[in-house]
Design a protein around this motif. Structure first.
Motif, short mmCIF file in Angstrom:
data_model
loop_
_atom_site.label_atom_id
_atom_site.label_comp_id
_atom_site.label_asym_id
_atom_site.label_seq_id
_atom_site.Cartn_x
_atom_site.Cartn_y
_atom_site.Cartn_z
N ALA A 375 0.89 -1.17 0.00
CA ALA A 375 0.00 0.00 0.00
C ALA A 375 0.93 1.22 0.00
CB ALA A 375 -0.89 -0.02 1.23
N THR A 376 1.81 1.24 -0.99
CA THR A 376 2.91 2.20 -0.98
C THR A 376 2.65 3.39 -1.89
OG1 THR A 376 3.97 0.59 -2.47
CG2 THR A 376 4.76 0.67 -0.22
N GLY A 377 1.40 3.54 -2.32
CA GLY A 377 0.98 4.80 -2.92
C GLY A 377 1.47 5.07 -4.33
N PHE A 378 1.59 6.36 -4.60
CA PHE A 378 1.78 6.82 -5.97
C PHE A 378 2.94 7.80 -6.06
CE2 PHE A 378 -2.64 5.92 -5.09
CZ PHE A 378 -2.98 5.08 -6.15
N ASP A 379 3.48 7.89 -7.27
CA ASP A 379 4.34 9.01 -7.62
C ASP A 379 3.35 10.11 -8.00
OD1 ASP A 379 6.23 10.71 -8.49
OD2 ASP A 379 7.05 9.43 -10.07
N ALA A 380 3.01 10.94 -7.01
CA ALA A 380 1.83 11.79 -7.13
C ALA A 380 2.03 12.97 -8.09
CB ALA A 380 1.45 12.33 -5.75
N ILE A 381 0.99 13.31 -8.73
CA ILE A 381 0.78 14.53 -9.55
C ILE A 381 1.65 14.60 -10.79
CG2 ILE A 381 0.62 17.08 -9.52
CD1 ILE A 381 -0.37 16.83 -6.67
N THR A 382 2.98 14.52 -10.63
CA THR A 382 3.81 14.57 -11.84
C THR A 382 4.23 13.17 -12.30
OG1 THR A 382 5.71 15.01 -10.42
CG2 THR A 382 4.75 16.90 -11.57
N GLY A 383 3.94 12.15 -11.49
CA GLY A 383 4.41 10.79 -11.81
C GLY A 383 3.92 10.29 -13.16
N ALA A 384 2.63 10.49 -13.43
CA ALA A 384 2.07 9.99 -14.70
C ALA A 384 2.65 10.78 -15.89
CB ALA A 384 0.55 10.10 -14.69
N PHE A 385 3.03 12.03 -15.64
CA PHE A 385 3.69 12.82 -16.70
C PHE A 385 5.10 12.27 -16.96
CE2 PHE A 385 0.49 15.80 -15.19
CZ PHE A 385 0.03 16.36 -16.36
N ASP A 386 5.80 11.99 -15.86
CA ASP A 386 7.18 11.52 -15.99
C ASP A 386 7.27 10.19 -16.74
OD1 ASP A 386 7.94 13.71 -14.60
OD2 ASP A 386 8.44 12.68 -12.73
N ARG A 387 6.17 9.43 -16.67
CA ARG A 387 6.19 8.10 -17.32
C ARG A 387 5.88 8.19 -18.81
NH1 ARG A 387 3.98 4.13 -12.41
NH2 ARG A 387 5.51 4.96 -10.90
N ILE A 388 5.62 9.38 -19.31
CA ILE A 388 5.44 9.57 -20.76
C ILE A 388 6.59 10.46 -21.22
CG2 ILE A 388 3.92 10.43 -22.59
CD1 ILE A 388 1.56 10.23 -20.61
N GLU A 389 7.20 10.10 -22.31
CA GLU A 389 8.28 10.91 -22.87
C GLU A 389 7.62 12.07 -23.63
OE1 GLU A 389 11.58 10.05 -22.79
OE2 GLU A 389 12.44 11.20 -24.43
N ILE A 390 7.39 13.19 -22.92
CA ILE A 390 6.70 14.32 -23.56
C ILE A 390 7.74 15.33 -24.04
CG2 ILE A 390 5.05 16.21 -23.21
CD1 ILE A 390 3.70 14.50 -21.05
N ARG A 391 7.77 15.59 -25.33
CA ARG A 391 8.74 16.54 -25.88
C ARG A 391 8.01 17.67 -26.60
NH1 ARG A 391 14.09 15.11 -25.68
NH2 ARG A 391 14.46 12.95 -25.07
N GLY A 392 8.36 18.90 -26.23
CA GLY A 392 7.72 20.07 -26.82
C GLY A 392 8.57 20.69 -27.91
N ARG A 393 8.48 22.04 -28.02
CA ARG A 393 9.24 22.74 -29.06
C ARG A 393 10.74 22.49 -28.88
NH1 ARG A 393 9.27 27.77 -28.58
NH2 ARG A 393 7.32 28.02 -27.45
N GLY A 394 11.43 22.26 -30.00
CA GLY A 394 12.87 22.04 -29.95
C GLY A 394 13.25 20.71 -29.30
N GLY A 395 12.29 19.80 -29.17
CA GLY A 395 12.59 18.48 -28.58
C GLY A 395 12.77 18.51 -27.08
N ARG A 396 12.41 19.63 -26.44
CA ARG A 396 12.62 19.76 -25.00
C ARG A 396 11.71 18.82 -24.22
NH1 ARG A 396 11.56 25.39 -22.06
NH2 ARG A 396 12.69 25.03 -20.13
N ARG A 397 12.27 18.15 -23.21
CA ARG A 397 11.49 17.19 -22.43
C ARG A 397 10.79 17.87 -21.26
NH1 ARG A 397 13.62 11.68 -20.18
NH2 ARG A 397 14.83 13.10 -18.91
N LEU A 398 9.49 17.58 -21.10
CA LEU A 398 8.75 18.17 -19.98
C LEU A 398 9.36 17.76 -18.64
CD1 LEU A 398 6.23 19.93 -19.34
CD2 LEU A 398 4.93 17.81 -19.10
N LYS A 399 9.80 16.52 -18.57
CA LYS A 399 10.39 16.01 -17.32
C LYS A 399 11.62 16.83 -16.93
CE LYS A 399 11.89 11.80 -15.11
NZ LYS A 399 12.20 10.41 -15.19
N ASP A 400 12.41 17.21 -17.94
CA ASP A 400 13.60 18.03 -17.65
C ASP A 400 13.18 19.42 -17.21
OD1 ASP A 400 15.14 15.91 -18.35
OD2 ASP A 400 15.45 16.57 -20.42
#
Ligand SMILES: Cc1cc2nc3c(=O)[nH]c(=O)nc-3n(C[C@H](O)[C@H](O)[C@H](O)COP(=O)(O)OP(=O)(O)OC[C@H]3O[C@@H](n4cnc5c(N)ncnc54)[C@H](O)[C@@H]3O)c2cc1C
Length: 534
Positions: A375-400
């Protein structure tokens, strides 16, 4: 082949379902990709015993449809998970949502294609899809985390994480069950499992301040009254800080006599739901001296409910005051520890060394078990974002970009990631809310923006760096006066099971939902000030 849509939504929980409905009304071609095999999100995944609402059921359901409000009947004031999942399926049927949802489709990556002003998503397995707009509805508590204990995976018995609980029944009778964790989920699960278990061992690192839920069935008279008062109920939620039915008391804890204070705390303790957290004196979550009064009250309650005084002391939190972390609501949790077949292992005294094939080994002994529950919970709020390789303008990673903490405008967009909207994302009021109330606000606001853009022939929206800086500062400011920013918790971005989540970064918005809504309305009225539209 890559299929193209107007909008791609990731996730088919309460957020994604409503977003799909609203965008369809605009006549847009929308595709929802959902990792699970059904709708409901949180209520699809979290099937552990005892899972149920902490929100009053009748304040949690969608408010936008008179038909749904009339036809659906909650049976309990705090519905159990199976009922809420049935509700989500009822809504999906009613709105015929499933034909635009692809299940068993986990998005692995999302990349902004600047030349075409489109987002391309990659689904696990390699399939791709494109759309002008990408909306994440991936949930604040949807990325489960396992503890970083050596030997996880070696255990020979049954092992489950509460957030990926099997769909088939799990039995506990005659079994030696160990559960790791004592957060809101664990408190619900422990209380339920203790009713049938052979022997239960609770591995506790950090005790929490738990308050009584006082759930019960909704009587026919109450049902009629709830249905007649829906407009009033939602208006009350709308005006309250966290969109709950509970309004903070206008008095300060320290301005009343100790007798009045004690009587008020007793009253709150005897009432259902989050009243003791959300409807308490207005200074108890802000002023340390005021907080100490409710904390002392809760301490006495634990001592009065747990028969063994030494055990009671172990169940009393030492590192935070009441309400400065998420308050678990319970239905007999403390009494469980009076059962002869339940044992508490305090991991502050005897830490876990490893999971073994036979059970759990602490620094003091090896506990042989038939089942381990994480019952060790979640990587809250940004966890689900971090698990997707999201890249915006110029290939910049949201996680970074968010490595030192999230940076957003209104918790809905981030500069450098055009046409990406983050429902219930970090720094959004929805993260500190009776969530569907804030989801409806988020979705309605995004939908109105997309409608306005279409009417004006615009295809791209992105916040300015300045607007993002100002909003992020404002969000941090809202946290400065709150006591919970002085405590390690998932609301502060701390998770010892996730590498890099060891520094306090403010994840939520603590200005309150009414202020947040007002700000969104001002932004719209001022022609979407802070956004660049083209
Ligand atoms: C046990 C538990 C009890 C809760 N109780 C309450 C309560 O009483 N009151 C309250 O207000 N809130 C409660 N919450 C918070 C709850 O998460 C929200 O109320 C609400 O359900 C969030 O809805 P959502 O659609 O935003 O996210 P979710 O319900 O989390 O749905 C997100 C969906 O996105 C999917 N997804 C995520 N990543 C991907 C990906 N990469 N690709 C494809 N799909 C993806 C997930 O599979 C999931 O189905 C509770 C949460 C938990 C875990």
């Amino acid at each position: 082949m890559t299929t193209s849509y107007d909008v791609i939504v990731i996730g088919a929980g309460i957020s994604g379902m409503y977003q799909l409905h609203r965008l369809r009304e605009l006549g847009l071609r929308v595709r929802v990709f959902e990792a699970g095999e059904g709708v409901g999100g949180t209520w699809y995944w979290n099937r552990y015993p005892g899972a149920r609402f902490d929100s009053e059921s009748w304040t949690y359901g969608y408010s936008f449809s008179e038909d749904i409000l009339r036809e659906w009947e909650w049976t309990e004031h705090f519905a159990p998970q199976p009922e809420t999942l049935r509700y989500c399926n009822f809504v999906a049927d009613k709105l015929d949502l499933r034909r635009d949802i692809e299940f068993k489709s986990r998005i692995r990556a999302a990349r902004y294609d600047e030349a075409l002003n489109q987002w391309e998503v990659e689904i696990e397995g390699g399939k791709r899809a494109r759309a002008r707009f990408l909306i994440t509805a991936i949930g604040p508590l949807s990325a489960p985390t396992m503890p970083t204990i050596p030997g996880v995976g070696m255990f020979r018995g049954e092992a489950y994480h509460t957030a990926t609980w099997p769909h088939e029944p799990v039995t506990f009778a005659g079994k030696r069950v160990g559960i790791i964790g004592t957060g809101a989920t664990a408190v619900q699960a422990i209380t339920e499992i203790a009713k049938t278990v052979g022997r239960l061992t609770v591995f506790q690192r950090t005790p929490n301040w738990c308050a009584p839920l006082h759930n019960r069935r909704i009587t026919p008279e109450e049902q009629a009254s709830i249905k007649a008062r829906y407009a009033e109920i939602f208006a009350t939620c709308r005006d309250s800080f966290g969109c709950f039915i509970h309004q903070a008391d206008p008095r300060h804890a320290l301005e009343v006599t100790p007798e009045v204070r004690e009587a008020f705390y007793e009253k709150l303790y005897a009432e259902p739901g989050f009243g003791i957290w959300m409807g308490n004196f207005r200074d108890v979550l802000i002023n340390a001296e005021a907080n100490a009064t409710i904390t002392e009250f809760m301490r006495r309650k634990i001592r009065s409910r747990v028969k063994d005084p030494a055990l009671a002391e172990k169940l009393i939190p030492r590192n935070h005051g009441f309400g400065t972390r998420r308050v678990p609501l319970e239905s007999g949790y403390y009494e469980v520890f009076n059962q002869p077949n339940v044992r508490l292992v305090d991991l502050r005294e005897t830490p876990i060394e490893r999971i073994t094939p036979a059970g759990i080994k602490t620094s003091a002994e090896e506990h042989e078990l038939d089942m381990i529950i994480y019952a060790t919970g979640f990587d809250a709020i940004t966890g689900a974002f971090d698990r997707i390789e999201i890249r915006g303008r110029g290939g910049r990673r949201l996680k970074d970009k968010w490595a030192e903490g999230p940076r957003t405008y209104l918790g809905l967009q981030s500069e450098g990631f055009p046409n990406l909207f983050t429902l219930v994302g970090p720094h959004n009021a929805a993260t500190f809310c009776n969530i569907p109330r804030c989801i409806e606000q988020n979705v309605d606001w995004v939908t109105a923006l997309l409608r306005d853009m279409r009417e004006r022939g615009l295809t791209c929206v992105e916040p300015t760096a300045e607007a993002e800086r100002e909003w992020t500062e404002h969000v941090l400011d809202t946290g400065r006066r709150m006591l919970f920013t002085q405590v390690d918790s998932w609301m502060m971005g701390i998770n010892s099971n996730v590498a890099g989540k060891d520094k306090r970064t403010f994840m939520v918005y603590a200005g309150g939902a009414p202020k947040y809504r007002e700000r969104c309305e001002q932004v719209t009225a001022a022609g979407y000030v802070g956004f660049v539209l083209r």
